[in-house]
Design a protein around this motif. Sequence first.
Motif, PDB file in Angstrom:
ATOM      1  N   VAL A  11      98.979  22.012  80.666  1.00 52.28           N
ATOM      2  CA  VAL A  11      97.932  22.220  81.665  1.00 52.28           C
ATOM      3  C   VAL A  11      96.983  23.334  81.216  1.00 52.28           C
ATOM      4  O   VAL A  11      95.760  23.230  81.362  1.00 52.28           O
ATOM      5  CB  VAL A  11      98.556  22.562  83.031  1.00 52.28           C
ATOM      6  N   LYS A  12      97.541  24.388  80.641  1.00 58.56           N
ATOM      7  CA  LYS A  12      96.709  25.494  80.134  1.00 58.56           C
ATOM      8  C   LYS A  12      95.810  25.014  79.006  1.00 58.56           C
ATOM      9  O   LYS A  12      94.631  25.400  78.924  1.00 58.56           O
ATOM     10  CB  LYS A  12      97.608  26.631  79.659  1.00 58.56           C
ATOM     11  N   ASP A  13      96.365  24.150  78.122  1.00 57.67           N
ATOM     12  CA  ASP A  13      95.551  23.587  77.041  1.00 57.67           C
ATOM     13  C   ASP A  13      94.391  22.781  77.596  1.00 57.67           C
ATOM     14  O   ASP A  13      93.252  22.881  77.110  1.00 57.67           O
ATOM     15  CB  ASP A  13      96.412  22.686  76.150  1.00 57.67           C
ATOM     16  N   LEU A  14      94.660  21.965  78.615  1.00 53.60           N
ATOM     17  CA  LEU A  14      93.615  21.116  79.192  1.00 53.60           C
ATOM     18  C   LEU A  14      92.514  21.944  79.839  1.00 53.60           C
ATOM     19  O   LEU A  14      91.325  21.666  79.663  1.00 53.60           O
ATOM     20  CB  LEU A  14      94.228  20.153  80.215  1.00 53.60           C
ATOM     21  N   ILE A  15      92.911  22.972  80.574  1.00 53.65           N
ATOM     22  CA  ILE A  15      91.904  23.813  81.248  1.00 53.65           C
ATOM     23  C   ILE A  15      91.066  24.564  80.214  1.00 53.65           C
ATOM     24  O   ILE A  15      89.834  24.617  80.301  1.00 53.65           O
ATOM     25  CB  ILE A  15      92.597  24.795  82.210  1.00 53.65           C
ATOM     26  N   THR A  16      91.735  25.140  79.207  1.00 56.16           N
ATOM     27  CA  THR A  16      91.000  25.858  78.163  1.00 56.16           C
ATOM     28  C   THR A  16      90.082  24.924  77.394  1.00 56.16           C
ATOM     29  O   THR A  16      88.932  25.269  77.083  1.00 56.16           O
ATOM     30  CB  THR A  16      91.982  26.533  77.201  1.00 56.16           C
ATOM     31  N   GLY A  17      90.577  23.718  77.083  1.00 52.61           N
ATOM     32  CA  GLY A  17      89.748  22.751  76.370  1.00 52.61           C
ATOM     33  C   GLY A  17      88.529  22.349  77.147  1.00 52.61           C
ATOM     34  O   GLY A  17      87.437  22.185  76.578  1.00 52.61           O
ATOM     35  N   PHE A  18      88.683  22.195  78.455  1.00 49.64           N
ATOM     36  CA  PHE A  18      87.524  21.826  79.274  1.00 49.64           C
ATOM     37  C   PHE A  18      86.453  22.904  79.221  1.00 49.64           C
ATOM     38  O   PHE A  18      85.266  22.604  79.064  1.00 49.64           O
ATOM     39  CB  PHE A  18      87.960  21.594  80.721  1.00 49.64           C
ATOM     40  N   PHE A  19      86.855  24.166  79.320  1.00 45.92           N
ATOM     41  CA  PHE A  19      85.864  25.239  79.310  1.00 45.92           C
ATOM     42  C   PHE A  19      85.271  25.437  77.917  1.00 45.92           C
ATOM     43  O   PHE A  19      84.117  25.850  77.792  1.00 45.92           O
ATOM     44  CB  PHE A  19      86.481  26.541  79.824  1.00 45.92           C
ATOM     45  N   ILE A  20      86.039  25.159  76.853  1.00 42.47           N
ATOM     46  CA  ILE A  20      85.470  25.232  75.505  1.00 42.47           C
ATOM     47  C   ILE A  20      84.332  24.223  75.371  1.00 42.47           C
ATOM     48  O   ILE A  20      83.266  24.525  74.830  1.00 42.47           O
ATOM     49  CB  ILE A  20      86.563  24.969  74.453  1.00 42.47           C
ATOM     50  N   ILE A  21      84.565  23.014  75.880  1.00 39.72           N
ATOM     51  CA  ILE A  21      83.541  21.973  75.786  1.00 39.72           C
ATOM     52  C   ILE A  21      82.394  22.264  76.735  1.00 39.72           C
ATOM     53  O   ILE A  21      81.215  22.137  76.374  1.00 39.72           O
ATOM     54  CB  ILE A  21      84.166  20.603  76.086  1.00 39.72           C
ATOM     55  N   PHE A  22      82.704  22.664  77.966  1.00 40.38           N
ATOM     56  CA  PHE A  22      81.655  22.883  78.964  1.00 40.38           C
ATOM     57  C   PHE A  22      80.755  24.052  78.586  1.00 40.38           C
ATOM     58  O   PHE A  22      79.538  23.997  78.773  1.00 40.38           O
ATOM     59  CB  PHE A  22      82.291  23.134  80.329  1.00 40.38           C
ATOM     60  N   GLU A  23      81.344  25.128  78.052  1.00 38.79           N
ATOM     61  CA  GLU A  23      80.555  26.295  77.659  1.00 38.79           C
ATOM     62  C   GLU A  23      79.961  26.149  76.265  1.00 38.79           C
ATOM     63  O   GLU A  23      79.239  27.046  75.815  1.00 38.79           O
ATOM     64  CB  GLU A  23      81.450  27.544  77.705  1.00 38.79           C
ATOM     65  N   ASP A  24      80.276  25.040  75.568  1.00 33.49           N
ATOM     66  CA  ASP A  24      79.741  24.779  74.238  1.00 33.49           C
ATOM     67  C   ASP A  24      80.024  25.941  73.296  1.00 33.49           C
ATOM     68  O   ASP A  24      79.133  26.444  72.607  1.00 33.49           O
ATOM     69  CB  ASP A  24      78.232  24.505  74.323  1.00 33.49           C
ATOM     70  N   GLN A  25      81.283  26.388  73.280  1.00 34.56           N
ATOM     71  CA  GLN A  25      81.647  27.469  72.364  1.00 34.56           C
ATOM     72  C   GLN A  25      81.515  27.020  70.917  1.00 34.56           C
ATOM     73  O   GLN A  25      81.098  27.795  70.066  1.00 34.56           O
ATOM     74  CB  GLN A  25      83.073  27.926  72.665  1.00 34.56           C
ATOM     75  N   PHE A  26      81.892  25.793  70.634  1.00 31.42           N
ATOM     76  CA  PHE A  26      81.641  25.186  69.327  1.00 31.42           C
ATOM     77  C   PHE A  26      81.702  23.684  69.483  1.00 31.42           C
ATOM     78  O   PHE A  26      82.266  23.159  70.445  1.00 31.42           O
ATOM     79  CB  PHE A  26      82.635  25.671  68.260  1.00 31.42           C
ATOM     80  N   SER A  27      81.080  22.990  68.535  1.00 29.80           N
ATOM     81  CA  SER A  27      80.999  21.533  68.570  1.00 29.80           C
ATOM     82  C   SER A  27      81.442  20.964  67.238  1.00 29.80           C
ATOM     83  O   SER A  27      81.672  21.703  66.270  1.00 29.80           O
ATOM     84  CB  SER A  27      79.566  21.079  68.887  1.00 29.80           C
ATOM     85  N   VAL A  28      81.554  19.657  67.181  1.00 30.39           N
ATOM     86  CA  VAL A  28      81.951  18.988  65.944  1.00 30.39           C
ATOM     87  C   VAL A  28      80.906  19.269  64.866  1.00 30.39           C
ATOM     88  O   VAL A  28      79.703  19.136  65.092  1.00 30.39           O
ATOM     89  CB  VAL A  28      82.105  17.477  66.177  1.00 30.39           C
TER      90      VAL A  28
END
Length: 299
Positions: A117-134
Amino acid sequence: MDRWIGPSFEDYLTWEFWSPYSVAALQKLGHLLLIIVLTWLTLRLRKIVVSRVFALTRLDIKQRKTLESLLLSFTRYAIFIVAILTGLSTFGVNIGPIIAGAGVVGLAVGFGAQTLVKDLITGFFIIFEDQFSVGDYVSINNGQIRGTVVSVGLRATKIRTWAQHVVVIQNSEIRISENYNRERMRAIINITVAYETDPADVEAAVNRLSARLQREMPHLFLRNEEGEVIEPPQLYGITDVENQALGAKYTVVSLVNDQHYWTACKEIRKALLYELKAYGIQVAYPRRIERMESEAALR
């Protein structure tokens, strides 16, 4: 002996016997067909709505596509679950225990999979905040992992290192991330020369390499809307005078395009060494100085 009371075999062959069952079955099939049609329309409508909503945002195209894909995937599962439960209810299945059971199972899984669950929440914010992309070159956790991002998921991120190894790191383990691809980068080149070197000679060498690189490799440097180089290679100054007693350390800086960062650093270093050599300036290296005094001076 009691006479058997019930439909005879001939009754089973009549429409009057089967008509109530047929009408009920047709009603059930009609409801099921309606559910299928509404589910299909909802799936199509959600694509249009999600696309229109993200089109109004100011998100980067890579971030927008990633979030659209995640949201469409999540809503697809939700719509299918609702459709299946509604279909079962139409055929008389009591869905209350199913929902309650799913809630209990979900609660048990939540307690047993807190890291997930922690991985999913962190992953969502990484994508939403655009910390890095492919495609971005990143450094994770103060350089523990360096490489190009292969994929960014809700649970884990894949990074391909310089040696072409693919490292999979759980999103909850990402504490500090440095992104080297955000439109601009500053190339910082340090070089140490002897204390006896005139700073004016070093500055002249840097000016010469700056003019040559802008002329021969203009694509390396960041430009403004008018096409002018924002910060060409220039001497920042003397940044250290002790430098382990080797000499004076000079720093050359320049704003470059992020995709050419490593090439720009390499070319500036090579040009700097070439120009210093042309001016007769040697790069500092460890040396030992011995001082001899005559016997007369000692007396």
